[in-house]
Every structure is written in C-alpha cells, then in structure tokens.
Write a protein that holds these residues in place. Structure first.
Motif, PDB file in Angstrom:
ATOM      1  N   LEU A   1      -0.954 -18.016   0.731  1.00 55.76           N
ATOM      2  CA  LEU A   1      -0.180 -16.898   0.165  1.00 55.76           C
ATOM      3  C   LEU A   1       0.250 -15.937   1.259  1.00 55.76           C
ATOM      4  O   LEU A   1       1.402 -15.513   1.321  1.00 55.76           O
ATOM      5  CB  LEU A   1      -1.059 -16.113  -0.819  1.00 55.76           C
ATOM      6  N   GLU A   2      -0.717 -15.612   2.124  1.00 58.65           N
ATOM      7  CA  GLU A   2      -0.419 -14.661   3.203  1.00 58.65           C
ATOM      8  C   GLU A   2       0.677 -15.210   4.106  1.00 58.65           C
ATOM      9  O   GLU A   2       1.663 -14.517   4.399  1.00 58.65           O
ATOM     10  CB  GLU A   2      -1.686 -14.372   4.016  1.00 58.65           C
ATOM     11  N   GLU A   3       0.515 -16.475   4.508  1.00 61.19           N
ATOM     12  CA  GLU A   3       1.499 -17.095   5.411  1.00 61.19           C
ATOM     13  C   GLU A   3       2.889 -17.119   4.746  1.00 61.19           C
ATOM     14  O   GLU A   3       3.892 -16.772   5.367  1.00 61.19           O
ATOM     15  CB  GLU A   3       1.033 -18.524   5.712  1.00 61.19           C
TER      16      GLU A   3
ATOM     17  N   TYR B   1       2.340  -5.875   3.307  1.00 62.91           N
ATOM     18  CA  TYR B   1       1.360  -6.612   4.112  1.00 62.91           C
ATOM     19  C   TYR B   1       0.029  -6.654   3.367  1.00 62.91           C
ATOM     20  O   TYR B   1      -0.190  -5.863   2.444  1.00 62.91           O
ATOM     21  CB  TYR B   1       1.163  -5.902   5.462  1.00 62.91           C
ATOM     22  N   PRO B   2      -0.891  -7.534   3.786  1.00 61.53           N
ATOM     23  CA  PRO B   2      -2.198  -7.554   3.118  1.00 61.53           C
ATOM     24  C   PRO B   2      -2.897  -6.201   3.268  1.00 61.53           C
ATOM     25  O   PRO B   2      -2.842  -5.582   4.335  1.00 61.53           O
ATOM     26  CB  PRO B   2      -2.982  -8.632   3.880  1.00 61.53           C
ATOM     27  N   ASN B   3      -3.513  -5.738   2.186  1.00 61.26           N
ATOM     28  CA  ASN B   3      -4.313  -4.517   2.255  1.00 61.26           C
ATOM     29  C   ASN B   3      -5.799  -4.877   2.232  1.00 61.26           C
ATOM     30  O   ASN B   3      -6.162  -6.056   2.176  1.00 61.26           O
ATOM     31  CB  ASN B   3      -3.912  -3.543   1.140  1.00 61.26           C
TER      32      ASN B   3
ATOM     33  N   PHE C   1       9.081  -9.772   1.134  1.00 59.54           N
ATOM     34  CA  PHE C   1       7.892  -9.002   1.502  1.00 59.54           C
ATOM     35  C   PHE C   1       8.107  -8.268   2.829  1.00 59.54           C
ATOM     36  O   PHE C   1       7.705  -7.117   2.983  1.00 59.54           O
ATOM     37  CB  PHE C   1       6.661  -9.924   1.573  1.00 59.54           C
ATOM     38  N   VAL C   2       8.789  -8.951   3.766  1.00 62.39           N
ATOM     39  CA  VAL C   2       9.020  -8.343   5.083  1.00 62.39           C
ATOM     40  C   VAL C   2       9.905  -7.102   4.931  1.00 62.39           C
ATOM     41  O   VAL C   2       9.584  -6.022   5.439  1.00 62.39           O
ATOM     42  CB  VAL C   2       9.663  -9.375   6.045  1.00 62.39           C
TER      43      VAL C   2
ATOM     44  N   HIS D   1       0.855  -1.182   0.000  1.00 61.67           N
ATOM     45  CA  HIS D   1       0.000   0.000   0.000  1.00 61.67           C
ATOM     46  C   HIS D   1       0.890   1.230   0.000  1.00 61.67           C
ATOM     47  O   HIS D   1       1.958   1.206   0.607  1.00 61.67           O
ATOM     48  CB  HIS D   1      -0.896  -0.006   1.256  1.00 61.67           C
ATOM     49  N   ARG D   2       0.453   2.286  -0.689  1.00 67.57           N
ATOM     50  CA  ARG D   2       1.243   3.511  -0.721  1.00 67.57           C
ATOM     51  C   ARG D   2       1.442   4.090   0.680  1.00 67.57           C
ATOM     52  O   ARG D   2       2.506   4.604   1.022  1.00 67.57           O
ATOM     53  CB  ARG D   2       0.546   4.538  -1.623  1.00 67.57           C
ATOM     54  N   VAL D   3       0.443   3.972   1.520  1.00 62.30           N
ATOM     55  CA  VAL D   3       0.524   4.596   2.841  1.00 62.30           C
ATOM     56  C   VAL D   3       0.798   3.577   3.955  1.00 62.30           C
ATOM     57  O   VAL D   3       1.611   3.819   4.836  1.00 62.30           O
ATOM     58  CB  VAL D   3      -0.783   5.374   3.143  1.00 62.30           C
ATOM     59  N   TYR D   4       0.122   2.410   3.913  1.00 64.27           N
ATOM     60  CA  TYR D   4       0.342   1.426   4.978  1.00 64.27           C
ATOM     61  C   TYR D   4       1.643   0.671   4.765  1.00 64.27           C
ATOM     62  O   TYR D   4       1.825   0.028   3.736  1.00 64.27           O
ATOM     63  CB  TYR D   4      -0.793   0.398   5.030  1.00 64.27           C
ATOM     64  N   LYS D   5       2.522   0.737   5.746  1.00 65.64           N
ATOM     65  CA  LYS D   5       3.752  -0.056   5.703  1.00 65.64           C
ATOM     66  C   LYS D   5       3.680  -1.067   6.845  1.00 65.64           C
ATOM     67  O   LYS D   5       4.670  -1.409   7.491  1.00 65.64           O
ATOM     68  CB  LYS D   5       4.990   0.846   5.810  1.00 65.64           C
ATOM     69  N   ASN D   6       2.501  -1.503   7.128  1.00 63.72           N
ATOM     70  CA  ASN D   6       2.177  -2.408   8.201  1.00 63.72           C
ATOM     71  C   ASN D   6       0.884  -3.086   7.772  1.00 63.72           C
ATOM     72  O   ASN D   6       0.317  -2.722   6.740  1.00 63.72           O
ATOM     73  CB  ASN D   6       1.929  -1.571   9.478  1.00 63.72           C
TER      74      ASN D   6
END
Ligand code: ACO
Length: 422
Positions: free
Chosen positions: A337-339, A353-355, A347-348, A301-306
C-alpha cells in the motif's frame, strides 16, 4: 521587509500595526481595533492558544523535536523515563537526577487496593479498556487529599509522579479485568516498559525479551508528546479552570479516545484485514482515489505534509519486533500500500504520507495486544505530555481560564408563547 502586520477596519478606517514573532501575531490587535470584533476559527486551525517551549513540529519538513532534541535521536538513544524527565523539566537529567527520577517513578506504580476491588471490579464484564482507563484516571484523584492543591509546586510534582507511574498499572488492570485475568501487581525490579509488559502478560512464568522491552520503550517515546493536539488542548482547557490534574488528564484521555485522534491505528489494522491480500491493493487504491471506498487509513495528517518522522522510526521498530514474534502477515499488504500510494500522483499531489498510525497497530498486534487496547497504549506515554503542558499552563502568567467566544447565528429576540397557543 518589516516583521509587522497592519490590520485595517474598513468600517472605520482605524488601523493597528503589531509585530509578527515566530510566525504569530497577537489577537490583541483585533481587540485594539474593536473590542467587540472576533475571529471565526473553527477547530482553531489558525489559532495559537498558548506559547509553549516543549515540542517543536514542522509538518512541511517532517521535523519533530522534544525540548530541541530530534525525535530520531531520542528514539535511538534515550528511554521513555529519561524523555519524560526532559519533557517535564526542559533538560535531560544527569546521572543522579535520572537515578532518583527512575526510583521515584518505580516506587509509585502501585495503586490503592480499593481502586481495583471497589472501583474497577464494578465495571461491566465487557467494558472497553479505554473507557475504563478514562474513568480510572479521574477516580485515582479521589484517593489523594492533596490532588487539588495545584498552587503548590511540591503537590504538583507529587501528582505528576503518581500519574506517570500509575498509568501503566491502570492500563494493565483494565486489560486484565476485560479478559477475566487476576490483576498482576507491579514489579519494582523491572524497567518502566518491562513492568508494563509483565503486568499485561504474566501468567505463571513470564520472561521478557529485551528487544520487545526496547520496542515498547521506543513506542512510548514516540507517543510522549505532540504539542497542541486535541487531547493536550483538552488538558489545557480543563486545567485552566484549576481542576485537579487527574480530572484534567481524564478529559485529555477522553479526547484521545475518539477515532479521529487516538483510534486511527485500530482503523489501519481493520483496513489491512479487509484488503486481505496484496493482490487486492491496486483495486483498493483505485476505490480510495475515486471516493467510492474509504480513505487510506494511516495516511495524511493535519500538520505533516511530509513523511511523519515517527512513522519512519516505527517502521524500523516493526522489523525489530517481528524478529522476535514472527512477521505480522498484514505487513506485506501495508508495504505494498505504501509503495503504491507513494508512487501515485493522487497521494503525492495532496502530500499524503504515512503517519504514526500506519505501522504502530501492526506492532501492537504482533506484541499480542487486542485492538481495543491500542488507544490505551497511546494514553500511557501521552500522560507525560499532558502533564508537561498542564505544568507549563499553570506557570504561564499570560494564561487565564479558557473561554472562547461564539458567532451567534440563532434567532432574534421573540416573545414567549404559552403552550396552549403554540
Ligand atoms: N486517503 C485518501 N485521501 C485523503 C486522505 C487519505 N488518508 N487524507 C486526505 N485525503 C485527501 C482528501 O480527500 C482531500 O482531497 P481533495 O482535496 O481532493 O478533497 C485532501 O486529501 C485533503 O484532505 P483533508 O481532509 O482536507 O485533510 P485534513 O488535514 O483535514 O485531514 C486527516 C487530515 C484527518 C489525518 C486525513 O488525512 C485522514 O483522514 N487520514 C486518515 C485517517 C488517519 O490516518 N488519521 C490519523 C492521523 S495521525 C493522528 O491523529 C495520531
């Protein structure tokens, strides 16, 4: 440490010091230095175009609040209509305010017969429901003489009510037209989400499971606002010219229609269908990482980095829905996929993270919505966010018509050459 910033123009040595408040400093500092100096900021990555008291978002911490209330509490305890009132008025309604607001919205759900007979019936049989929604929102304004009276609070409030109440009706009408079903009129005895589900699905007897009604309401709450995203910015830009709110909301809906904005949940479902089985997940992730495949849709996400806080709530809501509808077979692939991604340094390290879109498409699909309706489902509740920002804009004395500047990179002056000499 002083809460100021000093900008020095090295060409002249002139310097200007201005305060930093809430992490922002006024661009008037640049104007003061040199009125012909501009900041180049494509996509407004570093620009705060307005002051806003509606939604607070901290992408690093994964925080989202409407008018100070954490999204988690609203999703658990509130309703979409209560949240809509909160976004528009700044405070939660008391009992009598909520009753009046609910009554008013409920009794504005019908649309003029000519909207359906003359306007919607004119669309081609396979028109995309989101294209129909965008055009219908703009057309709706032509039915109200007072729509342009934006300086009157009374008129503004009336248009806001109409748009919030009628957006589900327009959405359901677009769907039923696209599948050739007769229009189902609103039922004023039902709640806001139940009325929408009823208009969508009622053919003969139709009973709404309260768990699905609640899930729809939660999805509406989660999508109600997200501060200065592309659609809301379109609403503010068009609204700043004092266009009526229907025209401005149609512009916002047009922005949402784009696949980089409201269309990602659709891309997630297509991606999961393409992967096909959890056995194919590792190979898919390898392709994403090597750049040979697509991106992992619904991640980043452009804004969420969590973790996007809405994704956590949607994941839980998905299980509530699957209890009624049976599990969406794509869920296992999504979970795997998420796991896999959350345990992979690619990805870490990039804070991917999932949006909000990672699980919402699975719920929509389980509820029976075709993929073409996904963005429309986003637009219904986002209508209130657009209107809350439109209202805030009109009440903001510091705002003027939006008019950014450009960095001209074209050719220098030259003389016209007649076509015979070119
Ligand atoms: N899958 C794989 N890699 C990714 C992903 C992803 N989903 N998202 C970002 N990256 C990588 C990029 O390749 C880049 O890697 P690099 O530094 O090695 O070049 C790095 O992470 C940073 O990516 P950017 O593109 O710079 O991040 P930006 O903030 O511009 O993009 C976006 C955000 C568009 C949401 C992106 O994460 C993406 O494309 N995600 C998939 C689409 C999606 O889910 N969109 C919905 C967003 S939510 C909404 O709009 C309602």
């Amino acid at each position: 440490m002083p809460d100021t910033i000093t900008i020095i123009d090295d060409r002249t040595g002139k310097k200007v010091t201005v305060p930093i408040e809430g992490g922002v400093f006024p661009a008037s500092a640049v104007r003061e230095l040199d009125p012909s100096l501009y900041i180049y900021d494509p996509a407004y990555m570093q620009t705060a175009a307005c002051k806003s008291a509606i939604t607070y978002l901290d992408g690093d911490a994964g925080i989202l609040r409407y008018r100070g209330y954490p999204i988690e509490q609203l999703a658990e305890k509130s309703t979409y209509l209560e949240v809509a009132y909160l976004l528009l008025n700044g405070e939660l309604p008391n009992k009598s305010q909520l009753e009046k607001w609910t009554h008013d919205v409920t009794h504005h759900t019908f649309i003029h017969e000519n909207m359906r007979k003359r306007f919607v019936d004119g669309f081609h049989y396979d028109a995309h429901p989101m294209g129909m929604f965008v055009s219908s929102v703009a057309a709706l304004g032509t039915f109200y003489d007072d729509a342009k009276d934006i300086q009157s609070k009374e008129s503004r409030d009336k248009q806001i009510l109409r748009l919030i109440a009628k957006s589900p009706t327009l959405a359901a009408m677009a769907y039923r037209f696209s599948v050739g079903l007769p229009f189902q009129y609103p039922d004023n005895n039902l709640s806001f989400p139940a009325n929408f589900l009823n208009m969508m699905w009622k053919v003969g007897e139709y009973e709404i499971d309260p768990r699905l009604e609640r899930a729809m309401d939660v999805l509406f709450i989660l999508h109600a606002d997200h501060e200065q995203n592309c659609g809301t910015t379109a609403m503010r830009v068009v609204g700043s010219s004092h266009a009526d709110p229907y025209t401005s909301a149609a512009a916002a809906a047009s922005a949402l229609y784009g696949p980089l904005h409201g269309g990602a949940n659709e891309a997630v479902v297509r991606m999961l269908e393409d992967i096909g089985s959890i056995d194919n997940v590792p190979a898919f992730i390898d392709d994403v990482k090597s750049g040979t495949g697509s991106r992992l849709m619904g991640f980043g996400h452009r804004v969420y980095k969590n973790y996007d806080p809405r994704a956590t709530i949607i994941k839980k809501t998905a299980y509530d829905v699957f209890e009624v509808t049976g599990k969406n077979p794509l869920l296992d692939i999504a979970l795997k996929l998420e796991e896999t991604a959350l345990n992979d340094s690619y990805f870490v390290d990039r804070k991917l993270y999932p949006n909000v879109d990672f699980y919402s498409g699975l719920i929509y699909q389980a509820l029976g919505f075709p993929v073409a309706m996904f963005t429309v489902l986003f637009a219904i509740p986002r209508t209130v966010g657009w209107l809350a920002h439109w209202q805030e804009l009109l009440n903001d004395k510091e705002q003027k018509i939006s008019r950014p500047r450009q960095w001209y990179t074209g050719v220098d002056p030259r003389d016209y050459v007649p076509v015979t000499s070119r």
